[in-house]
Write an enzyme that holds these catalytic residues in place. Structure first.
Site, short mmCIF file in Angstrom:
data_model
loop_
_atom_site.label_atom_id
_atom_site.label_comp_id
_atom_site.label_asym_id
_atom_site.label_seq_id
_atom_site.Cartn_x
_atom_site.Cartn_y
_atom_site.Cartn_z
CG HIS A 180 -1.70 -1.22 1.44
ND1 HIS A 180 -2.94 -1.46 0.90
CD2 HIS A 180 -1.37 -2.33 2.15
CE1 HIS A 180 -3.35 -2.67 1.27
NE2 HIS A 180 -2.42 -3.22 2.02
CB SER A 301 14.36 22.41 -14.30
OG SER A 301 13.58 23.58 -14.41
CE LYS A 307 12.54 19.19 -10.32
NZ LYS A 307 11.41 19.73 -11.04
CD GLU A 314 9.67 12.29 -15.13
OE1 GLU A 314 8.70 13.05 -15.11
OE2 GLU A 314 10.85 12.70 -15.09
#
Ligand code: ARG
Length: 484
Positions: A180, A301, A307, A314
């Protein structure tokens, strides 16, 4: 509303390309046709832009067919030899990039035949004896998917190798295991990585199954009903490396379940990669801090200088959507088609080609990330200390040392967790007195059960996370990888 409808009515019709005036009909079915197709017809009908990817398979199919036609005496040796020579020349032109493709010739099959005519003259017309584009395209695509599966198997095996290498390195590295997405029990990073080894092994198995089932030859089914020529389908099947000819000519030209099965196996594999990608994304987030990617597998970024984004992971996660879409798309294309061939089936190629390409890329990128990632055992261990992950070990100890029934032990442990939570300490940091406030029979031996190291070391049941077992699993996995 009214306004916009009026606008639509008054608007100029969208530019439709004017039908191209051609003087001659298509050379493949010119007998029945007087005029050329409209430009729109040509645009919707032509598949050459993508089915040129079948050139190698199409030539192999033609070579096998021609060889069989010669052997059975259906085509003379002289014509057959000329055809084979012409096909060789075409193969050279395609390899050299000098072959001309044009939408007017619709698909790869007609391109090859037309060029053969240019090269060897009327004898070229004999190649299509006892054959149709329907059995041709079915044959080509089976050969193509077979090759794609073989390529994929190599890349999947390489990803498994990367996982095994990292699992060996991290057989004893402890991190929280989740259910979970809540901290559940400590596990080892090696064990976690080997879970994906197993998934990929099944993915390879599914691809192998698909390959075995698709490896039958449609060639010689002709348009749909077979042919009156004395062809030898077993011969062409064996020349092309198929195990047998497809038994039923109508099935042979209309079956695309091999495509669906490939896309299905691909969708499952992409789903596995996507789950791993999702974990990589999470682990790389400073909120977890379990791993970092080097510059080679990170992006920055344009606005936030701090970043370090896991774009590769992704994209692997995102591309699963495309692959699953290809499967669903193909199921929908096929679900209402009466036997036998329908041009709808031309829609099978783009999703198949794209899926093979994207999946292979995803597998390679994932292997790259697995090899690149730097694990942070300190952060992993610190996280495993949080969330009372050894509570199950405490309950097990109460059962094993004190003979308490598990349900009762579960309840006592819950009470102990509450004590620790109120004090803001881990279970191992509680004093014996505090533990005894819940169960007076607890002895200091309990502390051996409360460390995360002890927890993983004791998980020695078959398939468990104990470092000793992970090392053994690594050794077995390496052996499995050497199997053909
Ligand atoms: N380009 C076609 C396809 O991909 C080849 C088969 C055409 N057959 C036909 N009867 N029009 O499906």
């Amino acid at each position: 509303m009214k306004q916009s409808r009026a606008n639509v009515a008054n608007a100029k019709p969208a530019a439709v390309p004017a039908p191209r005036k051609k003087t001659s009909a298509n050379s493949m079915w010119g007998g029945r046709f007087a005029a050329a197709p409209s430009a729109l017809m040509e645009q919707v009908n032509a598949s050459i832009a993508f089915d040129k990817a079948l050139a190698t398979q199409d030539l192999a199919g033609s070579r096998a067919h021609c060889t069989m036609l010669i052997e059975t005496g259906i085509v003379s040796a002289a014509d057959g030899r000329a055809i084979l020579k012409g096909l060789e020349k075409i193969a050279g032109e395609i390899a050299a990039g000098t072959f001309t493709f044009t939408p007017a010739l619709e698909d790869i099959h007609m391109h090859v035949e037309a060029r053969l005519g240019e090269l060897i003259g009327p004898a070229a017309g004999r190649l299509h004896t006892a054959r149709s584009r329907n059995d041709q395209v079915a044959t080509d695509l089976r050969l193509w998917v077979r090759d794609a599966i073989d390529r994929l198997d190599d890349t999947l095996r390489d990803l498994q190798t990367a996982l095994v290498e990292r699992a060996e390195e991290h057989a004893g590295t402890i991190l929280p295991g989740f259910t979970h997405l809540q901290p559940a029990q400590p596990v080892t990073f090696g064990h976690h990585l080997l879970a994906y080894f197993e998934m990929l092994d099944r993915d390879r198995g599914r691809m192998r199954d698909c390959r075995a089932r698709l490896n039958e030859s449609p060639l010689g089914a002709a348009a749909l009903a077979g042919t009156s020529f004395p062809i030898d389908r077993k011969r062409t099947a064996s020349l092309l490396g198929f195990t047998a000819p497809c038994a039923n000519s109508m099935d042979a030209v209309s079956a695309r379940d091999f495509v669906i099965e490939f896309l299905g196996a691909a969708a499952i594999a992409a789903t596995h990669l996507s789950r791993l990608a999702e974990e990589l994304v999470m682990w790389a987030s400073p909120a977890f801090g379990f791993i970092t990617f080097s510059d080679a597998f990170s992006t920055g970024s344009s606005i936030m200088p701090q970043k370090r984004n896991p774009d590769a992971a992704e994209l692997v996660r995102g591309k699963a959507g495309r692959v699953i879409g290809a499967l669903v798309g193909m199921l929908v294309v096929m679900k209402g088609l009466p036997l036998t061939y329908g041009k709808d089936m031309q829609e099978d190629k783009e999703p198949t080609f794209a899926t093979a390409e994207q999946l292979e890329l995803c597998v390679r990128v994932t292997a790259g990330m697995v090899r690149d990632l730097r694990a942070n055992p300190v952060a992993m261990r610190a996280s495993a200390e949080k969330g009372y992950l050894t509570a199950t070990d405490l309950a097990d100890w109460l059962v094993q040392a004190l003979g308490v029934p598990f349900r009762k032990a579960h309840e006592m442990t819950g009470a102990i967790v509450r004590v620790a939570e109120n004090r803001g300490v881990t279970l191992a940091e509680l004093s014996l007195a505090e533990l005894r406030s819940v169960e007076p029979r607890i002895t200091k031996a309990v502390f051996q059960a409360l460390s995360v190291e002890a927890s993983v070391a004791r998980r020695t049941s078959l398939g468990g996370t104990a470092p000793k077992l992970v090392r053994a699993a690594v050794a077995r996995a390496k052996k499995r990888l050497t199997r053909p």
